[in-house]
Design an enzyme around this catalytic site. Sequence first.
Site, mmCIF file in Angstrom:
data_model
loop_
_atom_site.group_PDB
_atom_site.id
_atom_site.type_symbol
_atom_site.label_atom_id
_atom_site.label_comp_id
_atom_site.label_asym_id
_atom_site.label_seq_id
_atom_site.Cartn_x
_atom_site.Cartn_y
_atom_site.Cartn_z
ATOM 1 N N HIS A 197 1.829 4.635 -2.763
ATOM 2 C CA HIS A 197 1.948 6.090 -2.577
ATOM 3 C C HIS A 197 3.282 6.594 -3.116
ATOM 4 O O HIS A 197 3.349 7.647 -3.760
ATOM 5 C CB HIS A 197 1.836 6.453 -1.096
ATOM 6 N N HIS A 228 0.832 -1.212 0.000
ATOM 7 C CA HIS A 228 0.000 0.000 0.000
ATOM 8 C C HIS A 228 0.862 1.256 0.000
ATOM 9 O O HIS A 228 0.656 2.169 -0.818
ATOM 10 C CB HIS A 228 -0.891 -0.033 1.243
ATOM 11 N N GLU A 229 1.846 1.303 0.891
ATOM 12 C CA GLU A 229 2.660 2.513 1.015
ATOM 13 C C GLU A 229 3.551 2.743 -0.205
ATOM 14 O O GLU A 229 3.759 3.876 -0.632
ATOM 15 C CB GLU A 229 3.500 2.456 2.291
#
Length: 254
Positions: free
Chosen positions: A167, A163-164
């Site tokens: 980003h 997920h990170e």
Amino acid sequence: MPSEEFKEASKSLAREEAIARMLGRRAVHEIQIDVYMHVVAMSEDPKEGNLSDQDVTNQFQVLKTDFEPTGIVFNLKSIDRTINATWANNADLKRMWYYLRNGSYHDLNLWFIPTLKEYGYCTIPATGDSLPYAMQQDGCTIRSDTVPGGRANKYNLGKTVTHEVGHWLGLLHTFQGGCKGPGDYIDDTPAQASPSMGCPEGRDSCPKQPGLDPIHNYMDYSDDTCYREFTPGQVDRMVKVWDVYRAWAAELWK
């Protein structure tokens, strides 16, 4: 939170991607990213954040596997350890990032620390005058207990890193902006009013908008067991962001 500058850039990229799709083109090409993994612990005790090499390599394998369908390939360059109670306790992190970061702007640094209010966070790509400052802290800081087999309930399969890193490659949350507005500026991620919790099959928090909530998308907030995909539009966006922000900027830092 994404800056207004990054939001404007996302709008511009969205327009370019829409034209490319009309012409039957996609932005996909293979990207190679070197990864530096930093374990920062309070002591040598595994209960205080001192992850083993196996813990770290298991986490790396999750990252590599989750991104495999995207054509983005990660290569593990090194694992290092630092015993520093201040950094491990989520304090003075700017100094930690500055002293431990390796590589250039196209290299991914992951710091694992045991004390963090959230499960993790990552820098969003920068350019222009802000690039030299952004370079010093570029990467992702992750709570140690989210690695595979960790103690973070429902978030211990290593998907926090996936997920990170989304980003880090320019993706916003699928619930960005709620039911109205441009959302995450990617048109194949249905709008959703708020983050998903658990794995709520059939959730439709924006019933006036097309599509069910993308609960299986890595950029939602679902449990690790629920995550399984990036959309084609998200893949295109990561490739475009790589080309615009990271590939060329890395030349400045060789």
